[in-house]
Design a protein around this motif. Structure first.
Motif, PDB file in Angstrom:
ATOM      1  N   GLY A  47       0.777  -1.233   0.000  1.00 50.07           N
ATOM      2  CA  GLY A  47       0.000   0.000   0.000  1.00 50.07           C
ATOM      3  C   GLY A  47       0.804   1.276   0.000  1.00 50.07           C
ATOM      4  O   GLY A  47       0.262   2.346   0.302  1.00 50.07           O
ATOM      5  N   VAL A  48       2.105   1.197  -0.337  1.00 47.71           N
ATOM      6  CA  VAL A  48       2.910   2.410  -0.403  1.00 47.71           C
ATOM      7  C   VAL A  48       2.681   3.114  -1.737  1.00 47.71           C
ATOM      8  O   VAL A  48       2.158   2.527  -2.684  1.00 47.71           O
ATOM      9  N   ASP A  49       3.097   4.374  -1.791  1.00 47.87           N
ATOM     10  CA  ASP A  49       2.897   5.180  -2.998  1.00 47.87           C
ATOM     11  C   ASP A  49       4.122   5.232  -3.892  1.00 47.87           C
ATOM     12  O   ASP A  49       4.006   5.534  -5.090  1.00 47.87           O
ATOM     13  N   ALA A  50       5.284   4.980  -3.325  1.00 52.95           N
ATOM     14  CA  ALA A  50       6.521   5.125  -4.093  1.00 52.95           C
ATOM     15  C   ALA A  50       7.610   4.291  -3.432  1.00 52.95           C
ATOM     16  O   ALA A  50       7.469   3.833  -2.286  1.00 52.95           O
ATOM     17  N   ILE A  51       8.700   4.097  -4.175  1.00 52.50           N
ATOM     18  CA  ILE A  51       9.879   3.425  -3.628  1.00 52.50           C
ATOM     19  C   ILE A  51      11.082   4.337  -3.808  1.00 52.50           C
ATOM     20  O   ILE A  51      11.178   5.087  -4.773  1.00 52.50           O
ATOM     21  N   TRP A  52      11.978   4.293  -2.828  1.00 55.22           N
ATOM     22  CA  TRP A  52      13.263   4.974  -2.928  1.00 55.22           C
ATOM     23  C   TRP A  52      14.339   3.894  -2.908  1.00 55.22           C
ATOM     24  O   TRP A  52      14.382   3.061  -2.006  1.00 55.22           O
ATOM     25  N   VAL A  98       9.039   6.164  -8.476  1.00 55.27           N
ATOM     26  CA  VAL A  98      10.397   5.688  -8.243  1.00 55.27           C
ATOM     27  C   VAL A  98      11.313   6.872  -7.939  1.00 55.27           C
ATOM     28  O   VAL A  98      11.405   7.817  -8.741  1.00 55.27           O
ATOM     29  N   ILE A  99      11.968   6.808  -6.795  1.00 59.26           N
ATOM     30  CA  ILE A  99      12.930   7.830  -6.373  1.00 59.26           C
ATOM     31  C   ILE A  99      14.304   7.170  -6.269  1.00 59.26           C
ATOM     32  O   ILE A  99      14.437   6.090  -5.692  1.00 59.26           O
ATOM     33  N   LEU A 100      15.315   7.795  -6.836  1.00 54.98           N
ATOM     34  CA  LEU A 100      16.677   7.304  -6.735  1.00 54.98           C
ATOM     35  C   LEU A 100      17.465   8.124  -5.726  1.00 54.98           C
ATOM     36  O   LEU A 100      17.028   9.203  -5.314  1.00 54.98           O
ATOM     37  N   ASP A 101      18.628   7.620  -5.358  1.00 57.40           N
ATOM     38  CA  ASP A 101      19.571   8.349  -4.511  1.00 57.40           C
ATOM     39  C   ASP A 101      20.524   9.134  -5.402  1.00 57.40           C
ATOM     40  O   ASP A 101      20.976   8.617  -6.429  1.00 57.40           O
ATOM     41  N   ILE A 102      20.841  10.353  -5.015  1.00 57.23           N
ATOM     42  CA  ILE A 102      21.905  11.116  -5.670  1.00 57.23           C
ATOM     43  C   ILE A 102      22.926  11.471  -4.590  1.00 57.23           C
ATOM     44  O   ILE A 102      22.548  11.819  -3.468  1.00 57.23           O
ATOM     45  N   VAL A 103      24.200  11.358  -4.927  1.00 52.13           N
ATOM     46  CA  VAL A 103      25.276  11.551  -3.947  1.00 52.13           C
ATOM     47  C   VAL A 103      26.154  12.702  -4.435  1.00 52.13           C
ATOM     48  O   VAL A 103      27.194  12.485  -5.060  1.00 52.13           O
ATOM     49  N   PRO A 104      25.773  13.949  -4.164  1.00 53.39           N
ATOM     50  CA  PRO A 104      26.472  15.083  -4.756  1.00 53.39           C
ATOM     51  C   PRO A 104      27.644  15.630  -3.949  1.00 53.39           C
ATOM     52  O   PRO A 104      28.401  16.461  -4.468  1.00 53.39           O
ATOM     53  N   PHE A 207      14.547  12.391  -6.512  1.00 54.56           N
ATOM     54  CA  PHE A 207      15.805  11.989  -5.892  1.00 54.56           C
ATOM     55  C   PHE A 207      15.788  12.253  -4.404  1.00 54.56           C
ATOM     56  O   PHE A 207      15.284  13.279  -3.944  1.00 54.56           O
ATOM     57  N   ARG A 208      16.374  11.333  -3.673  1.00 49.90           N
ATOM     58  CA  ARG A 208      16.760  11.570  -2.289  1.00 49.90           C
ATOM     59  C   ARG A 208      18.194  12.078  -2.344  1.00 49.90           C
ATOM     60  O   ARG A 208      19.052  11.473  -2.973  1.00 49.90           O
ATOM     61  N   ILE A 209      18.464  13.205  -1.709  1.00 50.25           N
ATOM     62  CA  ILE A 209      19.771  13.858  -1.806  1.00 50.25           C
ATOM     63  C   ILE A 209      20.604  13.496  -0.585  1.00 50.25           C
ATOM     64  O   ILE A 209      20.298  13.887   0.547  1.00 50.25           O
TER      65      ILE A 209
END
Length: 562
Positions: A47-52, A98-104, A207-209
């Motif tokens: 029942g979640v809305d998105a994945i990271w 869909v959310i990805l990780d970004i490593v800036p 993105f998750r920052i």
């Protein structure tokens, strides 16, 4: 997509996938994209809305993928770019963003840029992408300043030339294999804006920052002047030379423009969530969420609170009031891949909640009851929420991993003082079968406790009293209840209907609040049973309610009579 609202992120429940430990699809003991694809129906049913998804990029894995060697390619152990694109499409078909990780903040020392820097002259454009400086003292033998690595030790590493002669030092706020980028360099800024577009063009929703508060450094690189740095890098000092500096906000204004340029696409404008550790200063967090910057940020202040009603209420109030000033929704979180799982934290005394794994006693029965109660609390608060993989199974921290299995760089960098974060990253138990409890066909990269067989998805799916059943029911109800499924734009202070939350009178160790005119959440953080309104309908409770009363370490959702 089931949630097509352009503001879906304001109330979304997002499931964090630590890719190495979620599901192994190719049988090598490491989680991968094939494993994620095989479990997408499970996530939709949850029942979640998105994945990271944590970093899936090419990496030497010195820090679990947060040392990126190529931001536009997927690590072979995880899959291919084509597999990643197929997974995104399949997730969208199931209604999952869909959310990805970004490593800036940094790259890997194996990134092409850093290799070019090592081969270049000291004053070259290649080195200007990073922070290279001469040392202090005779022959530059001492680091350029007193900055410390989050993982332990100095934040500087000295180069040696081909003949072993010492040269300049380079900055790494994390592991030596993670050299910090110089974000005052326009080339760095252009490169990351292009990386964002690369993935947005492939359908990624946001993105998750990583280390969102760390990119800007004081240009003079001054000494900090105090010895102890928080393990999770939380600044409690104003004008810190490398944490939470004003310069990060110019970066995020540019990123927001990139995200908004996709508003006309089928997925709509893209979104960002910040991993910004700002200590207890929620007003500082709000600065990241101004209308022209980032969309949401993890609420780590709430995560760090002990099982104490006054602490939790203070955090909720401060969060709602400060974020309302910028019209941003709160984003609640109980666990993630960097902290001790909350079943274990809540099984300790409130004063011990932040202590290292394995150093203080824990009562897992108490911790699991409190974790169940905290779930209903979190999912009934205004805003969005994150669920870390395995918390829906009631998994605890694995505090007794064999020393030889530890892989987190914190273990070595701290001189074996801190076991690191491996205990919250142990691969999930999907069934009671095989050497990996359904995670895959081979023994996983970290060993699983034998008792996890009873906590597997398979074991819990048929049990109406299981933690998994509670999550499924709570998430389903959260979507169906009008009071919980929406958040007014520009929510106001926590004491008004505008905020979506109104506190009700209760005992000192009880939290009770209304959302709308007919929904109430009551959480008993004390030892004594609590009377519930006689005319209220019980919608959902984290544990049985004997004689209609709310026991200790229990929460309940009520429908009030009109």
């Amino acid at each position: 997509m089931s949630n097509s609202s352009p503001n879906w992120w304001r109330t979304a429940v997002i499931y964090q996938i630590y890719i190495r430990s979620f599901a192994d699809g190719n049988g090598d003991g490491i989680g991968d994209i094939a494993g994620i694809r095989s479990r997408l129906p499970y996530l939709a049913e949850l029942g979640v809305d998105a994945i990271w998804i944590t970093p899936w990029y090419v990496s030497p894995m010195a820090d679990g993928g947060y040392d990126v060697a190529d931001f536009r390619a997927i690590a072979p152990e995880f899959g291919t770019l084509a597999e990643g694109e197929a997974m995104i499409a399949e997730a969208h078909e199931l209604g999952l963003r869909v959310i990805l990780d970004i490593v800036p903040n940094h790259t890997s020392d194996q990134h092409a840029w850093f290799k070019e820097a090592l081969a270049a002259d000291p004053d070259s454009p290649e080195r200007a992408r990073y922070w290279f400086r001469p040392g202090h003292g005779p022959d530059g033998a001492f680091p350029p300043n007193d900055w410390r690595s989050v993982f332990g030790g100095p934040a500087w590493n000295r180069l040696l030339d081909e003949e072993g002669v010492p040269e300049d030092w380079y900055l790494h706020l994390f592991a030596p294999e993670q050299p910090d980028l110089n974000w005052s360099n326009p080339e760095v800024r252009r490169e990351f804006e292009d990386i964002l577009r690369f993935w947005f063009d492939r359908g990624v929703d946001g993105f998750r920052i990583d280390v969102a508060h760390g990119m800007d450094k004081h240009p003079a690189l001054p000494d900090i002047g105090w010895d102890e740095e928080e393990l999770l890098a939380e600044p409690e000092h104003d004008d810190h030379p490398h944490w939470d500096r004003d310069g990060v906000h110019d970066i995020y204004r540019a990123w927001r423009s990139v995200a908004e340029s996709y508003a006309g696409t089928p997925e709509g404008a893209r979104v960002f969530v910040a991993e910004a550790w700002v200590g207890t200063r929620a007003n500082r967090l709000a600065r990241y969420l101004r209308p022209d910057e980032l969309h949401t940020a993890f609420n780590f202040d709430f995560l760090k609170r002990g099982w104490d009603a006054a602490q939790m209420r203070a955090s909720i109030d401060h969060t709602l009031s400060s974020l309302s000033e910028v019209g941003a929704p709160p984003t609640w979180v109980l666990s993630n891949h960097d902290v001790i799982r909350h079943v274990t934290r809540y099984g300790r005394d409130a004063d011990d909640i932040a202590k290292s794994a394995g150093t203080v006693p824990v009562d897992l029965e108490v911790g699991r009851a409190r974790a169940r109660a905290a779930t209903l609390l979190m999912l009934s608060l205004p805003g969005g929420a994150y669920v870390y993989q395995g918390e829906e199974l009631g998994l605890a921290e694995v505090e007794d991993l064999p020393v030889e299995s530890l892989q987190d760089p914190i273990w070595e960098r701290s001189g074996h003082k801190h076991r690191g974060r491996d205990g919250c990253r142990v691969p999930l138990p999907w069934s009671g079968e095989g050497p990996a409890l359904g995670f895959g066909d081979a023994r996983p990269w970290l060993p699983q406790p034998a008792e996890w067989k009873q906590l597997s998805v398979q074991a819990q799916s048929g049990d109406p009293d299981s933690v998994l059943s509670l999550y499924r029911e709570a998430l389903s109800m959260r979507r169906s209840l009008a009071e919980l499924s929406g958040l007014p734009e520009g929510a106001g202070s926590s004491g008004s209907d505008e905020a979506g939350l109104v506190w009700r009178d209760s005992a000192a160790d009880v939290l009770a609040f209304d959302r709308g005119s007919s929904f109430r959440c009551v959480v008993n953080l004390g030892r004594d049973q609590v009377e519930l309104p006689a005319d209220a309908e019980v919608l959902l409770a984290s544990a049985p309610l004997p004689d209609g009363k709310l026991p200790a370490d229990t929460s309940v959702w009520l429908r009030l009579s009109s």
